[in-house]
Each structure stands twice: as C-alpha cells, then as structure tokens.
Design an enzyme around this catalytic site. Structure first.
Site, short mmCIF file in Angstrom:
data_model
loop_
_atom_site.label_atom_id
_atom_site.label_comp_id
_atom_site.label_asym_id
_atom_site.label_seq_id
_atom_site.Cartn_x
_atom_site.Cartn_y
_atom_site.Cartn_z
N GLU A 153 -43.60 -8.49 35.04
CA GLU A 153 -43.81 -8.40 36.49
C GLU A 153 -42.87 -9.30 37.28
O GLU A 153 -43.30 -10.24 37.95
CB GLU A 153 -45.26 -8.72 36.82
CG GLU A 153 -46.24 -7.76 36.19
CD GLU A 153 -47.67 -7.94 36.69
OE1 GLU A 153 -48.00 -9.04 37.17
OE2 GLU A 153 -48.45 -6.99 36.58
N GLU A 312 -50.15 -1.42 32.36
CA GLU A 312 -51.32 -2.31 32.37
C GLU A 312 -52.33 -1.76 33.36
O GLU A 312 -51.97 -1.31 34.45
CB GLU A 312 -50.95 -3.72 32.83
CG GLU A 312 -50.15 -4.53 31.85
CD GLU A 312 -49.97 -5.96 32.34
OE1 GLU A 312 -50.79 -6.44 33.14
OE2 GLU A 312 -48.99 -6.58 31.92
C1 GLA Z 1 -50.78 -8.54 35.56
C2 GLA Z 1 -50.16 -9.38 34.49
C3 GLA Z 1 -51.12 -9.76 33.44
C4 GLA Z 1 -52.41 -10.25 34.05
C5 GLA Z 1 -52.95 -9.20 34.97
C6 GLA Z 1 -54.24 -9.64 35.63
O1 GLA Z 1 -50.84 -7.23 35.22
O2 GLA Z 1 -49.05 -8.74 33.89
O3 GLA Z 1 -50.53 -10.78 32.67
O4 GLA Z 1 -52.17 -11.41 34.77
O5 GLA Z 1 -52.03 -8.95 35.99
O6 GLA Z 1 -54.72 -8.65 36.49
#
Ligand code: GLA
Length: 669
Positions: A153, A312
C-alpha cells in the site's frame, strides 16, 4: 501492463496474507492444513518480515522463509511473495535518522509503527533495493512463487530535505523552466515569483493559504516518486525471472497520494485492498464502487479488459467510525462474490490468522483468536468451494454501457484551501453518481480521462474539476461521435495546472453543454435547494444561463428561483446534460435513469427486485448473471439457465436466499 498467463488460467484464486514469522513452525503446519480444508491456493507471505529476514544490516536469515515456501509448495499452495519494504527494521532507523519522514509542520517521525521512512531518501531506497534483490536471487525460481507483491500500500509522503531536493528535480523535468513554473503556479499572485530554483520548496506549513499549483504538483511528485520506488524493485525482480508477474497492492482513500491509473501501466496485474467503512447498505455500494474502479484501472493499463485481483479484504470485522463492526453471517461471502462479479480474479483476505498482539491484534482473520471452530472459518470454507464452482465465469467480461470518469488529480485539487466551499470531493461525487446508477440497476464502468470509450453510450463527469486540453478533446470526440454526456458542477473549471479557465464556468465544456455559469452559490451543510419536480439539491448551486440548452429542472425559491438547475442540450445525435447541484439520491437516480434511457441503456436485469444487485458477464454468446441479494427476504428473479452454486437448472425463475448470492449461466439466446 502485461497480463501474464497465471491470471487467466481459468480458476478463481483464494487466500490471503499469512504471517508465519509470528508463529512457531507447529502452527505453520496447522495453518496449511486449514488452508487446504478451506480451498486456499494462494497466500501472501513476508509483507512485514524485513526485521526477521535481515536482522542486522547485510545479515540475512532466510531459512525460515525457505521452509515456509517449501511447505506451501508441498501442499499445492502458491505464493505471492512480498518485498517487506513498508516496514524497515529498527536498525535502519538507528543507522539512518535522516531517512525518517518529516511532516508539513516540520515534525520528524520515529520508529514505532510501520511506513516510517522517506521514500525519497537515498538510504531508504538503497536498503529497499537491497532486501528485494536478496529475495529475488533466492526465490525467483522457487516453484511455489506465483506473484511478486512489491511493498504494501504505497502512500506515505514526506517534507524533508531529500524530498524537497527530489521535488525540485521533478519540477525542472515537468516545467522545463522557472518561467513555465511561475506561469503554471500563477506566482504573480501574492508576489510569489521565483527567481531561482533554490527558492522553490515543498509546501510546508505556512501562514495562510498555500499556492494551489504547488500543492497539486507536490501530490503528483509523490505519486511519481513512489512509483519509481516500486519500479526499481519491480525491475530487479523481473530481471531475476521475467516469467513471474509483479504487482503492488493499491490502497484506496482520499489521503493516498497515488494516481492509480498511471500506476496501472507499470504492474502486471492491478491488485486492490478494500475495506468498506460503512455498515448499512453503503458497504455494498462501496464494494461495487471499489471493484469497478479496479476493473477500470486494469483496463487503463492494458488498453483492453484485463483481470484484476482483490488482494486484501476483511473476513469479518470492518472498521467503521468509532468501532469495529462484525459482518453479519453471509455478508463476507456476498462482498467477496460482488468483487468476483465485477471481474476480480479471486478473493484474498487480510489476514489468515489473527496475531496474538501488535497494533492490529483485533483486526479480523479467517482463523480468529477463537481458532478455526468458528462461524467465520466455516463460511470461508464454503466460499472456497463456491469459488471452485464459479471458475467457468472467468473469461466473462463485465457488460456496461455507462462510464464515470475518475481522476485522482481532480480529487487532490478540489481539496485545496481557498475553494468556494469546504469539503469539495471529486471521489465523493464519483461515488454519488455511481451509487445513483447502482440503485438504478445499471452496471457502470469507472474510467480514466483518455481511456477508450468504445461501447460507452453515456459518459458521466462528476465534479471533474481539472480539464487538460487532451481531456477536453476526448470528451468532445465522444459527443461528436454520438455519445451522450452528463456533466456535474465544478467540472472543467480549471486546466491541468489548476488555473481557472476563463469566460464562465464550466470553462472547458460550455459549448458542449449549451450553458454558461455566471456565479456559484455554495450551500451550507444543512441547506437544501428545492427543485421543481419535488427534489432538492445540496452542497452547491449556481446561476446558470442557457446558451442553447433547455431547462429540465429548475430552482424553486431563493435568489435562483425560476432559474435552471439541470439542463439538456442536443449536439448532433447526442444529448448533453448539465447538473448544477447535487440532487438528492432519489432525484439523482431518476435523472441518471432518464439520461441512460435516452442513450439506449437499461438496467442490467430489469426484472431484479429492489435490493438485488445484478451484474452480467459475457464471453461470446455465453453470459453469466450474478445476483446478490442484499435484503433479508428470499427473492425470486425471472430467468432461465443453470445456477452454478447449487448446480440446479433454472426453468423460469431463480431463488436467491436472504443475504445470499446466485450465479446463473444464462441460456444462450
Ligand atoms: C491494509 C494493510 C494491512 C492491514 C489492513 C487493515 O490492507 O495492507 O496490512 O493494515 O489494511 O485493514
């Protein structure tokens, strides 16, 4: 973007982030057995494992990762191997305090969370390349490796001296000369004229309103800088084995300084993380929006429909303001299949096993603190089986004839201080238009200005504030080819540098719309502008003059009484609409339904009852209809074909359980 074979291999991938470094090897074996039981075939490993892989500078401990990859491979599970560069180890911070990020207020941040580095700092970039190269050398040919996931991210910014020096280099490249920069930023205002490049800085905290051109360029600079951080890792991973696809997971949100469409050209597969922030039906609207954005970015990079992946998502609780909300039974499956309906090549969760501690100890997981004898694990297992039954839908292309334009830079520019109203929000207006179409049952593409518009009958520009000349040409070509257009307030007001287009709003599109806006009347948060026909407008209103268009809806009362609020114009075969306020949801839904109907576009499944979302995918003469029942009642939808999840033939109508999903292989016509 190139799409490598793996992603179009005719199955839907299933899995999520797994963090074996948090657990002893006995747990690894339990986890892999549970993954097999749930039908998992792809797991992401190593995302935050840098301090376990390189405990001291240049000292590597990779044996545990060797064992993890071998174990997964032995069990038929493939790996998305992450580079761990979103969380540098404590030794990095100690050795390179100058690579820690600095906020706009001049505060230097310290180790203690994740994402704490300046991505423009040479020491950080060198360390990130270093660990990525070690992983590339060791694992590029590992038989379990299916995908590289670079970083996590991308989205952090910094205002330190490294960032400032890099910003100046970027500005020289973008503007060519100081004169051009002064012109683009309109530095004649408030005597900001720059006489030397050394005077140009990052937009740090300042006395009053900052320069909008500088703010916008700083956002663009960070998007490009983070992209360079990605591509340099990508290139060394690719050099180690060109056959393995490479991506990075996009995070969505207004704060993200990343132009995802531009990035789409640099990844082999668009991968998105999605966590709805609402509990009510808004979660389903957000899910559809995120999936349509991802599909649009995938197409932008490829120039044609291309697969993308939900990388995710939350298997259970989601963060909503002030608390976590536990997803109701069935909702996780419905959200997951909503992504698949709109083109995701699979379903991935964050995370597989809940951690015993750490900052996100209460984030949801497939294997929760309570273990695997749980409702969530059982639902995840049923979902794994369902994905297996839906594999035949993977070649199907989502069918949409309405497109909404989304532009990251317009979102950034509208957030600048000194606008006629606080809270102006291009992504929010994109979401509002998308929501109205979603409630009308009309499937929508989300596209980037400049994308091919073949198949698009109605193009919607919601508060698309910036209009580069190329964007104006693109819209013009669409209309002159007979494509319909609907433009909302604050679109086309500024050029690519956020300089106002003069002569009346919406500068770039006045002639296409047959209107000229003389002045804005922004509304207070609790203010409503009554409209003829019974609806109301909020947020915004304007003095609109007709220069060819006709009034569809007018303002009622107040200084704008009797003046046009919504207009329609005829340009050749096309109708062009201008909407000078944000209509209430029902009015907006009816307006977009009318505009779509005039453009020859109907709901995806007109027979679907309210609350049942329908998405159609098609491959040649074969089509599949996804029906998602967001209500708490059993619903019946007239249809014929074969329901894939139950395996039952459908002769007149398909039954969709409360909160359930049906996927119909439709009878060929
Ligand atoms: C993102 C991050 C994860 C986690 C989630 C929590 O997707 O990539 O590591 O922190 O958020 O919602």
């Amino acid at each position: 973007m190139t799409t490598k074979g793996l992603w179009i291999d005719g199955r839907l991938r299933y899995g999520g982030d797994w963090n074996p470094e948090q657990w002893p090897p006995e747990v690894w074996h339990d986890d892999v057995a549970l993954m097999r039981a749930a039908g998992v075939d792809l797991v992401t490993v190593g995302v935050f494992a840098w301090s376990r892989l390189e405990p001291a500078p240049g000292r590597y401990t990779l044996d545990w990762l060797d064992r993890v990859l071998d174990l997964l491979h032995d069990n038929g599970i493939q790996v998305a191997l992450a580079t761990p560069t979103a969380s540098p180890p404590p030794w990095f911070t100690s050795a390179h305090p100058g690579a820690m990020p600095v906020t706009a207020d001049g505060v230097r941040l310290h180790h203690g969370s994740r994402d704490t580095y300046c991505a423009a700092a040479p020491a950080y970039r060198a360390a990130a390349r270093g660990i990525a190269q070690v992983l590339a050398t060791r694992y590029a040919h590992h038989p379990a490796l299916a995908l590289w996931r670079v970083h996590n991210e991308y989205g952090t910014t910094c205002h330190c001296a490294h960032a400032e020096a890099a910003f100046r280099r970027w500005l020289r490249e973008r503007h060519g000369s100081l004169d051009a920069l002064n012109d683009a930023w309109v530095t004649s205002f408030w005597g900001q004229h720059y006489a030397d490049w050394a005077q140009v800085g990052a937009p740090r905290a300042t006395q009053y309103l900052a320069n909008p051109g500088q703010l916008l360029d700083f956002r663009r600079f960070w998007s490009d800088t983070l992209l360079c951080a990605y591509t340099e890792q990508r290139d060394l991973l690719r050099a180690a084995n060109p056959a393995v696809p490479i991506t990075t997971n996009y995070v969505l949100g207004d704060w993200v300084p990343v132009d995802h469409a531009r990035w789409a050209r640099e990844v082999d597969l668009v991968a998105v993380d999605h966590y709805p922030s609402r509990v009510d039906g808004g979660a389903e609207e957000q899910t559809a929006l995120a999936a349509d954005l991802a599909r649009g970015w995938a197409r932008h990079g490829a120039g044609r429909p291309a697969p993308w992946l939900l990388m995710e998502s939350a298997p259970n609780q989601i963060h909503v303001p002030g608390r976590m909300h536990t997803k109701e039974p069935g909702r996780m499956t419905r959200h997951s299949l909503a992504h698949v309906a709109r083109g995701s090549a699979g379903v991935m969760f964050f995370q597989w096993r809940a951690p015993a501690g750490g900052a996100e100890r209460f984030h949801s997981a497939v294997v929760s603190h309570a273990g695997a004898d749980t409702r969530v694990f059982r639902e995840a297992t049923r979902l794994g089986a369902a994905l297996g039954r839906l594999a035949e839908t993977t070649p199907g292309r989502v069918q949409a004839a309405v497109a909404i334009a989304y532009d990251a830079a317009s979102g950034w520019a509208l957030r600048h201080p000194g606008m006629p109203r606080d809270g102006l929000d291009h992504p929010g207006e994109v979401a509002a238009a998308h929501r109205a179409l979603w409630h009308a049952g009309i499937t929508t593409d989300l596209i980037t200005p400049g994308d091919p518009l073949d198949g698009c009958r109605l193009l919607v520009l919601p508060a698309l504030y910036l209009a580069a000349d190329a964007t104006v040409d693109w819209v013009r070509r669409h209309v002159h080819a007979g494509g319909h257009l609907l433009v909302t307030w604050l679109s086309g007001v500024a050029d690519t540098h956020a300089r106002i287009r003069l002569g009346g709003y919406p500068g770039a599109y006045r002639d296409l719309l047959g209107v000229r806006v003389e002045e804005f009347h922004p509304l207070a948060d609790d203010e409503r502008a009554p409209l003829t026909g019974g609806g109301t407008g909020r947020i915004w209103s304007e003095t609109v003059h007709l220069t060819g268009a006709e009034t569809v809806t007018g303002y009622l009362g107040g200084v704008l009484d009797g003046r046009p609020a919504i207009t329609r114009h005829r340009v050749g075969d096309a109708h062009t609409w201008y909407v000078s306020t944000r209509p209430d949801q029902d009015t907006y839904r009816r307006l977009l339904t009318d505009a779509a109907r005039l453009a020859g576009v109907e709901a995806t499944c007109p027979a679907a009852p309210p609350g049942v979302e329908a998405v159609r995918r098609r491959d040649g003469d074969q089509s599949w209809l996804f029906l998602l029942n967001h209500t708490d009642r059993t619903q019946r939808v007239p249809a014929t074909g074969h329901e894939l999840l139950t395996g039952e033939p459908v002769t007149d109508a398909v039954t969709v359980a409360p909160g359930g999903v049906a996927v119909l292989r439709e009878a060929r016509r």
